[in-house]
Design a protein around this motif. Structure first.
Motif, short mmCIF file in Angstrom:
data_model
loop_
_atom_site.label_atom_id
_atom_site.label_comp_id
_atom_site.label_asym_id
_atom_site.label_seq_id
_atom_site.Cartn_x
_atom_site.Cartn_y
_atom_site.Cartn_z
N LYS A 351 0.84 -1.19 0.00
CA LYS A 351 0.00 0.00 0.00
C LYS A 351 0.88 1.25 0.00
O LYS A 351 1.88 1.30 0.71
CB LYS A 351 -0.91 0.00 1.23
CG LYS A 351 -2.00 -1.05 1.20
CD LYS A 351 -2.90 -0.94 2.43
CE LYS A 351 -4.02 -1.97 2.39
NZ LYS A 351 -4.89 -1.86 3.59
N LEU A 352 0.48 2.23 -0.80
CA LEU A 352 1.26 3.47 -0.88
C LEU A 352 1.38 4.11 0.49
O LEU A 352 2.47 4.61 0.85
CB LEU A 352 0.59 4.43 -1.88
CG LEU A 352 1.25 5.80 -2.04
CD1 LEU A 352 2.69 5.67 -2.49
CD2 LEU A 352 0.45 6.66 -3.02
N GLY A 381 6.85 10.43 -10.87
CA GLY A 381 6.45 11.67 -11.54
C GLY A 381 4.96 11.88 -11.67
O GLY A 381 4.52 12.97 -12.07
N ALA A 382 4.15 10.87 -11.37
CA ALA A 382 2.69 10.99 -11.51
C ALA A 382 2.04 11.16 -10.14
O ALA A 382 2.35 10.41 -9.20
CB ALA A 382 2.13 9.76 -12.20
N ILE A 404 9.61 8.23 -5.27
CA ILE A 404 8.51 8.94 -4.60
C ILE A 404 8.94 10.37 -4.35
O ILE A 404 10.05 10.63 -3.87
CB ILE A 404 8.12 8.25 -3.28
CG1 ILE A 404 7.53 6.86 -3.58
CG2 ILE A 404 7.12 9.10 -2.50
CD1 ILE A 404 7.13 6.09 -2.34
N ARG A 405 8.05 11.28 -4.71
CA ARG A 405 8.33 12.70 -4.44
C ARG A 405 7.21 13.26 -3.58
O ARG A 405 6.03 13.05 -3.86
CB ARG A 405 8.43 13.48 -5.75
CG ARG A 405 8.55 14.98 -5.56
CD ARG A 405 9.04 15.66 -6.84
NE ARG A 405 8.17 15.45 -7.97
CZ ARG A 405 7.21 16.30 -8.36
NH1 ARG A 405 6.98 17.40 -7.66
NH2 ARG A 405 6.49 16.04 -9.43
N ARG A 406 7.60 13.98 -2.55
CA ARG A 406 6.64 14.68 -1.69
C ARG A 406 6.82 16.17 -1.91
O ARG A 406 7.90 16.72 -1.67
CB ARG A 406 6.87 14.34 -0.23
CG ARG A 406 5.92 15.03 0.75
CD ARG A 406 6.13 14.49 2.16
NE ARG A 406 5.22 15.11 3.10
CZ ARG A 406 5.56 16.05 3.98
NH1 ARG A 406 6.82 16.48 4.02
NH2 ARG A 406 4.68 16.55 4.81
N TYR A 411 12.62 14.11 -2.80
CA TYR A 411 12.62 12.79 -3.45
C TYR A 411 13.11 11.72 -2.49
O TYR A 411 14.00 11.96 -1.67
CB TYR A 411 13.57 12.80 -4.66
CG TYR A 411 13.03 13.52 -5.88
CD1 TYR A 411 12.19 12.87 -6.78
CD2 TYR A 411 13.39 14.84 -6.14
CE1 TYR A 411 11.73 13.52 -7.92
CE2 TYR A 411 12.93 15.50 -7.27
CZ TYR A 411 12.09 14.83 -8.16
OH TYR A 411 11.63 15.47 -9.27
N THR A 412 12.53 10.53 -2.64
CA THR A 412 13.03 9.34 -1.95
C THR A 412 13.06 8.21 -2.96
O THR A 412 12.09 8.00 -3.69
CB THR A 412 12.15 8.95 -0.76
OG1 THR A 412 12.14 10.02 0.20
CG2 THR A 412 12.67 7.68 -0.08
#
Length: 416
Positions: A351-352, A381-382, A404-406, A411-412
């Motif tokens: 799960k995200l 990127g989405a 993953i970008r927050r 970025y991670t």
């Protein structure tokens, strides 16, 4: 413009032993040398200046000798240091020497006679103590050696006889190259002035009459006074395994407006007219950063080649735009070395919400749900906005990575 005038325009001349004599000598092909002590397995951005100067001289018809100090590297140069060097073993020094030879061969062609590679262990390793003291040491009065800045600066803190003798060994290098290779010019950084002039003194005391010269270049510092060639992660290396082409590109593109024009003069082969056009851009349109982009392109091509430049620009554009889905696994490894990385414990779907908590992107599940609901979480990127979103093998780039970008920049890298 002759080579000395070009070096002057670029701000690359610090001291010359006999400028008019050298200018006259350079009207014909001159054999010159520069030494590189093998203190690491790679050269760094600071070393590149002297390599580029060797290339400039070679382009105007002169013959470079790249001298790697397999012998002097066993001793340690006191120049520019406040403490004694840690001495490496012969095996380590030999390994470093081979690595430096490989790197130098990318800039100077040793295979077709246009440049020469030598290692001073070839002659220093055969030199007996008695022979050295009789044939070299007797030509150096103690007060002459004590007057050198490299020695004076260490007198209070202390200097061993080992490092004190370095000047004599380097002088012997110059004498050996003068007698056996026809070398009449030694070049180096400004901290080498004392060693270079000592070599000239030994040549004179040995009775040689053909003129020989010394030429030094300024040690580069940034406009803010900090040391050139360093970043948050330490030294900027020429070895792509130590500093990736992307990191190398970023180092140059992040040059300040106060530094970039000087770097263009120092390190690139752009003409005076081309540099002046870019200097105008810095003054009139600094926000476009054309000079920095040109510098980064020229330096990445020089050190890593066209393909590496293309990759570095692709990674830069992807990180700036956030569209990272088109990056390959190799490009991701380059571009994300400085970002947080999380090794996924399992290749199973996840799960995200759970993943961004486990990876430290969010501090709690509550925070994770808020970030997803607010549209602050991006996967490759989405934007992902569904709280029940599950990430599967199809989300992994080349089957290995999820990015993953927050927000805009955090970025991670998730690694499988």
């Amino acid at each position: 413009m002759d080579i000395l005038d070009d070096l002057k325009y670029r701000g690359l001349i610090n001291q010359v032993t006999d400028e008019e004599g050298l200018r006259e000598a350079l009207k014909k092909p001159v054999t010159f040398y520069c030494g590189f002590d093998p203190t690491a397995s790679s050269l760094h951005a600071g070393n590149l200046l002297i390599i580029v100067i060797m290339m400039r001289l070679q382009k105007t018809g002169h013959h470079p000798i790249a001298l790697v100090g397999g012998g002097t590297g066993m001793i340690g140069d006191p120049s520019g240091r406040s403490t004694e060097r840690q001495l490496n073993t012969k095996e380590v020094v030999d390994g470093f020497s081979e690595s430096l030879k490989t790197q130098l061969s990318r800039f100077l062609d040793f295979d077709h006679g246009t440049a020469t590679y030598l290692n001073n262990s070839q002659w220093l390793g055969k030199l007996s103590t008695i022979e050295f003291l009789r044939d070299v040491g007797k030509h150096f009065p103690l007060n002459y050696m004590l007057s050198k800045e490299s020695v004076q600066s260490r007198m209070e803190a202390g200097i061993s006889f080992t490092e004190f003798s370095y000047m004599l060994l380097q002088s012997f290098d110059y004498l050996n190259l003068y007698e056996n290779q026809g070398c009449t010019l030694e070049i180096g950084g400004s901290d080498q002035w004392g060693n270079i002039t000592a070599g000239l003194e030994l040549i004179r005391r040995k009775g040689h009459e053909k003129p020989a010269f010394g030429l030094t270049f300024p040690l580069i510092t940034k406009s803010d006074g900090t040391k050139f060639g360093k970043s948050m992660g330490g030294a900027i290396w020429l070895d792509p395994e130590k500093t990736t082409p992307y990191e190398w590109y970023q180092f140059w593109i992040n040059a300040s407006d106060d530094d970039v024009v000087n770097y263009l003069k120092y390190f690139t082969f752009l003409s005076r007219d081309e540099i002046e056009v870019l200097a105008d851009e810095v003054r009139n349109h600094p926000e476009e950063r054309k000079a920095q982009k040109t510098l980064a392109r020229e330096m990445t091509k020089l050190v890593h080649g066209e393909n590496a430049l293309t990759e570095a620009e692709k990674i830069t554009d992807a990180l700036f735009s956030g569209d990272v889905s088109q990056l390959t696994a190799a490009e991701i490894r380059q571009g994300f070395r400085a970002f947080p990385t999380f090794d996924a414990p399992s290749k199973e779907p996840v799960k995200l919400v759970d993943l961004i908590v486990e990876a430290g992107v969010a501090s709690s599940k509550r925070q994770a749900r808020e970030d997803i609901g607010n549209g602050a979480i991006y996967v490759n990127g989405a934007r992902r906005t569904q709280l029940d979103d599950v990430l599967t093998e199809q989300d992994r780039i080349d089957g290995r990575y999820i990015i993953i970008r927050r927000g805009k920049k955090k970025y991670t890298l998730i690694k499988y």
